[in-house]
Design a protein around this motif. Structure first.
Motif, PDB file in Angstrom:
ATOM      1  N   PHE A  48       0.824  -1.200   0.000  1.00 12.56           N
ATOM      2  CA  PHE A  48       0.000   0.000   0.000  1.00 12.56           C
ATOM      3  C   PHE A  48       0.864   1.257   0.000  1.00 12.56           C
ATOM      4  O   PHE A  48       0.642   2.187  -0.783  1.00 12.56           O
ATOM      5  CB  PHE A  48      -0.926  -0.017   1.219  1.00 12.56           C
ATOM      6  N   ILE A  49       1.871   1.266   0.860  1.00 14.05           N
ATOM      7  CA  ILE A  49       2.772   2.425   0.934  1.00 14.05           C
ATOM      8  C   ILE A  49       3.571   2.569  -0.357  1.00 14.05           C
ATOM      9  O   ILE A  49       3.752   3.669  -0.874  1.00 14.05           O
ATOM     10  CB  ILE A  49       3.700   2.307   2.161  1.00 14.05           C
ATOM     11  N   ALA A  50       4.029   1.442  -0.918  1.00 13.78           N
ATOM     12  CA  ALA A  50       4.796   1.504  -2.163  1.00 13.78           C
ATOM     13  C   ALA A  50       3.937   2.002  -3.314  1.00 13.78           C
ATOM     14  O   ALA A  50       4.400   2.784  -4.162  1.00 13.78           O
ATOM     15  CB  ALA A  50       5.359   0.124  -2.492  1.00 13.78           C
ATOM     16  N   GLU A  51       2.668   1.590  -3.371  1.00 16.80           N
ATOM     17  CA  GLU A  51       1.784   2.057  -4.436  1.00 16.80           C
ATOM     18  C   GLU A  51       1.513   3.547  -4.307  1.00 16.80           C
ATOM     19  O   GLU A  51       1.519   4.277  -5.303  1.00 16.80           O
ATOM     20  CB  GLU A  51       0.474   1.284  -4.392  1.00 16.80           C
ATOM     21  N   LYS A  52       1.276   4.023  -3.083  1.00 21.34           N
ATOM     22  CA  LYS A  52       1.052   5.451  -2.870  1.00 21.34           C
ATOM     23  C   LYS A  52       2.299   6.261  -3.251  1.00 21.34           C
ATOM     24  O   LYS A  52       2.196   7.323  -3.870  1.00 21.34           O
ATOM     25  CB  LYS A  52       0.675   5.740  -1.417  1.00 21.34           C
ATOM     26  N   ALA A  53       3.473   5.763  -2.880  1.00 21.05           N
ATOM     27  CA  ALA A  53       4.713   6.467  -3.213  1.00 21.05           C
ATOM     28  C   ALA A  53       4.937   6.471  -4.719  1.00 21.05           C
ATOM     29  O   ALA A  53       5.365   7.485  -5.288  1.00 21.05           O
ATOM     30  CB  ALA A  53       5.894   5.809  -2.495  1.00 21.05           C
ATOM     31  N   TYR A  54       4.631   5.374  -5.391  1.00 16.74           N
ATOM     32  CA  TYR A  54       4.807   5.300  -6.842  1.00 16.74           C
ATOM     33  C   TYR A  54       3.874   6.278  -7.548  1.00 16.74           C
ATOM     34  O   TYR A  54       4.259   6.930  -8.516  1.00 16.74           O
ATOM     35  CB  TYR A  54       4.547   3.872  -7.330  1.00 16.74           C
ATOM     36  N   LYS A  55       2.655   6.400  -7.047  1.00 17.77           N
ATOM     37  CA  LYS A  55       1.708   7.343  -7.650  1.00 17.77           C
ATOM     38  C   LYS A  55       2.135   8.787  -7.407  1.00 17.77           C
ATOM     39  O   LYS A  55       1.897   9.648  -8.249  1.00 17.77           O
ATOM     40  CB  LYS A  55       0.298   7.115  -7.098  1.00 17.77           C
ATOM     41  N   ARG A  56       2.754   9.064  -6.292  1.00 11.31           N
ATOM     42  CA  ARG A  56       3.237  10.431  -6.034  1.00 11.31           C
ATOM     43  C   ARG A  56       4.450  10.765  -6.889  1.00 11.31           C
ATOM     44  O   ARG A  56       4.635  11.916  -7.287  1.00 11.31           O
ATOM     45  CB  ARG A  56       3.610  10.599  -4.566  1.00 11.31           C
TER      46      ARG A  56
END
Length: 65
Positions: A48-56
């Protein structure tokens, strides 16, 4: 040095403790299930954190959403 020696040498366990050590199947199953649940939760949080960081980081790809 003490750490590496402890990896190789066997511990000196008193006989009254060594006699009581055995395989406990119910505790093994409970420990396995708890480990699986913790791994799943931590994997979910990490993804979840990696997906949010990738989207940012890649804002231009996800501006439509």
């Amino acid at each position: 040095m003490n750490f590496f020696g402890g990896l190789i040498l066997v511990p000196n366990i008193p006989s009254y403790i060594a006699e009581n050590i055995g395989f406990d199947f119910p505790n093994f199953i409970i420990g396995f299930l708890v480990t699986c649940i913790l791994a799943g939760i931590l994997g979910f949080l990490g993804g979840f954190i990696a997906e949010k960081a990738y989207k940012r980081i890649n804002i231009e790809k996800y501006q439509e959403y």
